[in-house]
Design a protein around this motif. Structure first.
Motif, PDB file in Angstrom:
ATOM      1  N   THR A 158     -13.584  21.855   7.101  1.00  0.00           N
ATOM      2  CA  THR A 158     -13.596  22.639   8.337  1.00  0.00           C
ATOM      3  C   THR A 158     -13.034  24.030   8.101  1.00  0.00           C
ATOM      4  O   THR A 158     -12.529  24.335   7.020  1.00  0.00           O
ATOM      5  CB  THR A 158     -12.803  21.900   9.446  1.00  0.00           C
ATOM      6  OG1 THR A 158     -13.067  22.506  10.700  1.00  0.00           O
ATOM      7  CG2 THR A 158     -11.320  21.872   9.157  1.00  0.00           C
ATOM      8  N   ASP A 159     -13.097  24.860   9.127  1.00  0.00           N
ATOM      9  CA  ASP A 159     -12.502  26.194   9.092  1.00  0.00           C
ATOM     10  C   ASP A 159     -11.171  26.168   9.840  1.00  0.00           C
ATOM     11  O   ASP A 159     -10.945  25.295  10.675  1.00  0.00           O
ATOM     12  CB  ASP A 159     -13.430  27.208   9.766  1.00  0.00           C
ATOM     13  CG  ASP A 159     -14.741  27.360   9.021  1.00  0.00           C
ATOM     14  OD1 ASP A 159     -14.732  27.338   7.782  1.00  0.00           O
ATOM     15  OD2 ASP A 159     -15.783  27.509   9.691  1.00  0.00           O
ATOM     16  N   GLU A 160     -10.331  27.132   9.544  1.00  0.00           N
ATOM     17  CA  GLU A 160      -9.047  27.265  10.228  1.00  0.00           C
ATOM     18  C   GLU A 160      -8.263  25.944  10.204  1.00  0.00           C
ATOM     19  O   GLU A 160      -7.717  25.505  11.211  1.00  0.00           O
ATOM     20  CB  GLU A 160      -9.239  27.746  11.675  1.00  0.00           C
ATOM     21  CG  GLU A 160     -10.021  29.035  11.810  1.00  0.00           C
ATOM     22  CD  GLU A 160      -9.333  30.253  11.210  1.00  0.00           C
ATOM     23  OE1 GLU A 160      -8.094  30.243  11.065  1.00  0.00           O
ATOM     24  OE2 GLU A 160     -10.044  31.206  10.881  1.00  0.00           O
TER      25      GLU A 160
ATOM     26  N   MET B  62      -5.356  20.679   4.172  1.00  0.00           N
ATOM     27  CA  MET B  62      -5.170  21.413   2.923  1.00  0.00           C
ATOM     28  C   MET B  62      -6.080  22.628   2.952  1.00  0.00           C
ATOM     29  O   MET B  62      -7.209  22.544   3.440  1.00  0.00           O
ATOM     30  CB  MET B  62      -5.567  20.559   1.713  1.00  0.00           C
ATOM     31  CG  MET B  62      -4.646  19.431   1.399  1.00  0.00           C
ATOM     32  SD  MET B  62      -5.197  18.649  -0.139  1.00  0.00           S
ATOM     33  CE  MET B  62      -4.738  16.966   0.220  1.00  0.00           C
ATOM     34  N   VAL B  63      -5.576  23.715   2.411  1.00  0.00           N
ATOM     35  CA  VAL B  63      -6.378  24.921   2.235  1.00  0.00           C
ATOM     36  C   VAL B  63      -6.374  25.222   0.743  1.00  0.00           C
ATOM     37  O   VAL B  63      -5.313  25.325   0.132  1.00  0.00           O
ATOM     38  CB  VAL B  63      -5.794  26.112   3.032  1.00  0.00           C
ATOM     39  CG1 VAL B  63      -6.581  27.380   2.764  1.00  0.00           C
ATOM     40  CG2 VAL B  63      -5.762  25.788   4.519  1.00  0.00           C
ATOM     41  N   MET B  64      -7.578  25.322   0.174  1.00  0.00           N
ATOM     42  CA  MET B  64      -7.722  25.578  -1.260  1.00  0.00           C
ATOM     43  C   MET B  64      -8.608  26.809  -1.437  1.00  0.00           C
ATOM     44  O   MET B  64      -9.589  26.972  -0.725  1.00  0.00           O
ATOM     45  CB  MET B  64      -8.392  24.390  -1.951  1.00  0.00           C
ATOM     46  CG  MET B  64      -7.677  23.084  -1.797  1.00  0.00           C
ATOM     47  SD  MET B  64      -8.648  21.757  -2.572  1.00  0.00           S
ATOM     48  CE  MET B  64      -7.653  20.340  -2.129  1.00  0.00           C
TER      49      MET B  64
ATOM     50  N   ASP C 245      -5.681   6.202   5.290  1.00  0.00           N
ATOM     51  CA  ASP C 245      -6.442   6.014   6.526  1.00  0.00           C
ATOM     52  C   ASP C 245      -6.282   7.161   7.524  1.00  0.00           C
ATOM     53  O   ASP C 245      -6.930   7.159   8.574  1.00  0.00           O
ATOM     54  CB  ASP C 245      -6.045   4.688   7.187  1.00  0.00           C
ATOM     55  CG  ASP C 245      -6.390   3.494   6.311  1.00  0.00           C
ATOM     56  OD1 ASP C 245      -7.437   3.544   5.643  1.00  0.00           O
ATOM     57  OD2 ASP C 245      -5.604   2.531   6.287  1.00  0.00           O
ATOM     58  N   ASP C 246      -5.423   8.128   7.210  1.00  0.00           N
ATOM     59  CA  ASP C 246      -5.227   9.277   8.101  1.00  0.00           C
ATOM     60  C   ASP C 246      -6.272  10.344   7.790  1.00  0.00           C
ATOM     61  O   ASP C 246      -6.625  10.562   6.626  1.00  0.00           O
ATOM     62  CB  ASP C 246      -3.831   9.878   7.920  1.00  0.00           C
ATOM     63  CG  ASP C 246      -2.733   8.942   8.406  1.00  0.00           C
ATOM     64  OD1 ASP C 246      -3.056   7.902   9.010  1.00  0.00           O
ATOM     65  OD2 ASP C 246      -1.553   9.257   8.155  1.00  0.00           O
ATOM     66  N   LYS C 247      -6.717  11.024   8.828  1.00  0.00           N
ATOM     67  CA  LYS C 247      -7.693  12.097   8.640  1.00  0.00           C
ATOM     68  C   LYS C 247      -7.056  13.271   7.907  1.00  0.00           C
ATOM     69  O   LYS C 247      -5.908  13.624   8.167  1.00  0.00           O
ATOM     70  CB  LYS C 247      -8.249  12.561   9.977  1.00  0.00           C
ATOM     71  CG  LYS C 247      -9.140  11.534  10.623  1.00  0.00           C
ATOM     72  CD  LYS C 247      -9.760  12.059  11.891  1.00  0.00           C
ATOM     73  CE  LYS C 247     -10.652  10.966  12.462  1.00  0.00           C
ATOM     74  NZ  LYS C 247     -11.552  11.485  13.472  1.00  0.00           N
ATOM     75  N   MET C 248      -7.834  13.846   6.994  1.00  0.00           N
ATOM     76  CA  MET C 248      -7.405  15.026   6.245  1.00  0.00           C
ATOM     77  C   MET C 248      -8.480  16.089   6.429  1.00  0.00           C
ATOM     78  O   MET C 248      -9.664  15.822   6.238  1.00  0.00           O
ATOM     79  CB  MET C 248      -7.252  14.708   4.752  1.00  0.00           C
ATOM     80  CG  MET C 248      -6.960  15.915   3.883  1.00  0.00           C
ATOM     81  SD  MET C 248      -5.370  16.698   4.198  1.00  0.00           S
ATOM     82  CE  MET C 248      -4.270  15.522   3.427  1.00  0.00           C
ATOM     83  N   TYR C 249      -8.044  17.263   6.830  1.00  0.00           N
ATOM     84  CA  TYR C 249      -8.963  18.377   7.028  1.00  0.00           C
ATOM     85  C   TYR C 249      -8.774  19.348   5.872  1.00  0.00           C
ATOM     86  O   TYR C 249      -7.650  19.721   5.544  1.00  0.00           O
ATOM     87  CB  TYR C 249      -8.694  19.053   8.373  1.00  0.00           C
ATOM     88  CG  TYR C 249      -8.984  18.118   9.517  1.00  0.00           C
ATOM     89  CD1 TYR C 249     -10.245  18.071  10.092  1.00  0.00           C
ATOM     90  CD2 TYR C 249      -8.005  17.258   9.992  1.00  0.00           C
ATOM     91  CE1 TYR C 249     -10.523  17.182  11.126  1.00  0.00           C
ATOM     92  CE2 TYR C 249      -8.270  16.365  11.027  1.00  0.00           C
ATOM     93  CZ  TYR C 249      -9.537  16.343  11.585  1.00  0.00           C
ATOM     94  OH  TYR C 249      -9.803  15.445  12.602  1.00  0.00           O
ATOM     95  N   ILE C 250      -9.888  19.729   5.247  1.00  0.00           N
ATOM     96  CA  ILE C 250      -9.824  20.614   4.085  1.00  0.00           C
ATOM     97  C   ILE C 250     -10.637  21.871   4.356  1.00  0.00           C
ATOM     98  O   ILE C 250     -11.793  21.802   4.770  1.00  0.00           O
ATOM     99  CB  ILE C 250     -10.345  19.913   2.804  1.00  0.00           C
ATOM    100  CG1 ILE C 250      -9.456  18.716   2.461  1.00  0.00           C
ATOM    101  CG2 ILE C 250     -10.412  20.900   1.643  1.00  0.00           C
ATOM    102  CD1 ILE C 250      -9.906  17.919   1.247  1.00  0.00           C
ATOM    103  N   GLN C 251      -9.990  22.995   4.094  1.00  0.00           N
ATOM    104  CA  GLN C 251     -10.657  24.295   4.186  1.00  0.00           C
ATOM    105  C   GLN C 251     -10.780  24.835   2.777  1.00  0.00           C
ATOM    106  O   GLN C 251      -9.785  24.935   2.056  1.00  0.00           O
ATOM    107  CB  GLN C 251      -9.825  25.242   5.045  1.00  0.00           C
ATOM    108  CG  GLN C 251     -10.355  26.662   5.090  1.00  0.00           C
ATOM    109  CD  GLN C 251      -9.452  27.565   5.919  1.00  0.00           C
ATOM    110  OE1 GLN C 251      -8.780  27.126   6.842  1.00  0.00           O
ATOM    111  NE2 GLN C 251      -9.438  28.849   5.578  1.00  0.00           N
ATOM    112  N   LEU C 252     -11.997  25.187   2.379  1.00  0.00           N
ATOM    113  CA  LEU C 252     -12.232  25.775   1.065  1.00  0.00           C
ATOM    114  C   LEU C 252     -12.541  27.255   1.242  1.00  0.00           C
ATOM    115  O   LEU C 252     -13.464  27.614   1.983  1.00  0.00           O
ATOM    116  CB  LEU C 252     -13.390  25.071   0.357  1.00  0.00           C
ATOM    117  CG  LEU C 252     -13.156  23.602   0.022  1.00  0.00           C
ATOM    118  CD1 LEU C 252     -14.422  22.971  -0.519  1.00  0.00           C
ATOM    119  CD2 LEU C 252     -12.023  23.448  -0.976  1.00  0.00           C
ATOM    120  N   ASN C 253     -11.766  28.086   0.579  1.00  0.00           N
ATOM    121  CA  ASN C 253     -11.986  29.533   0.636  1.00  0.00           C
ATOM    122  C   ASN C 253     -12.668  29.974  -0.648  1.00  0.00           C
ATOM    123  O   ASN C 253     -12.089  29.874  -1.727  1.00  0.00           O
ATOM    124  CB  ASN C 253     -10.653  30.276   0.794  1.00  0.00           C
ATOM    125  CG  ASN C 253      -9.947  29.924   2.084  1.00  0.00           C
ATOM    126  OD1 ASN C 253     -10.566  29.784   3.127  1.00  0.00           O
ATOM    127  ND2 ASN C 253      -8.636  29.784   2.018  1.00  0.00           N
TER     128      ASN C 253
END
Length: 183
Positions: free
Chosen positions: A48-50, A58-60, A94-102
């Motif tokens: 996702t974004d933001e 995590m933001v990578m 089992d927890d949701k993880m949101y990752i933003q790739l730049n």
């Protein structure tokens, strides 16, 4: 949130991404490879974004990006320690993880678009309103119609230049139909 992205599509994207981009932190490569080998984790990963607005994210960033190399967010905590995020990922599969790739041109990348989901935690003031969305769609429709008319007119001119009467009549009919349907 948009429909769930299948795990197979996420795997394909991560493989594609790792082949083409170099991340600023090697730990990010480890995390992405770890996700590839653990489907249950990947099931709960959402690109996702933001992402910093999400409860767990995590933001990578790649070397071609001007963004921060790495950040992990959980609740009100934020760290640049990739090992802590990896540990959290393993402890809470089992927890949701949101990752933003730049990475460069990420917003125009069809591969990323195929797995990117809307951020359900984005504040209202950052979201596109329904009115703005409708205006944008109308603008796109009008632009496409204008391009089609322009292309048809060029083809009509070509038919005239080559004395192709049948083609001229067919294209003129299409052009007239478009003008009628517009009104």
């Amino acid at each position: 949130m948009t429909a769930m992205v299948p795990v197979a599509a996420k795997k394909d994207f991560v493989r594609w991404f790792l082949k083409r981009y170099k991340l600023k932190r090697r730990e990010c490569v480890w995390i992405l490879n770890y996700l590839l080998s653990h489907e249950q984790l990947l099931q709960n990963v959402h690109f996702t974004d933001e992402a910093h607005y999400c409860p767990r994210a995590m933001v990578m960033s790649t070397t071609g990006s001007e963004s921060i190399p790495f950040r992990f967010y959980k609740g009100n905590l934020m760290t640049a320690d990739a090992e802590k995020s990896f540990h959290d990922l393993r402890l809470h599969p089992d927890d949701k993880m949101y990752i933003q790739l730049n990475f460069s041109n990420s917003h125009t990348c069809p591969e990323y678009a195929s797995v990117r989901e809307e951020n359900p935690f984005l504040p209202d003031y950052l979201q596109v309103s329904e009115g703005d969305r409708e205006i944008a769609e109308k603008l796109l429709e009008e632009s496409a119609a204008l391009m089609t008319v322009d292309m048809l007119m060029k083809r009509v001119d070509e038919a005239l230049d080559t004395n192709d009467k049948e083609r001229f009549i067919a294209l003129s009919a299409l052009l007239n139909d478009m003008k009628v349907s517009k009104n």
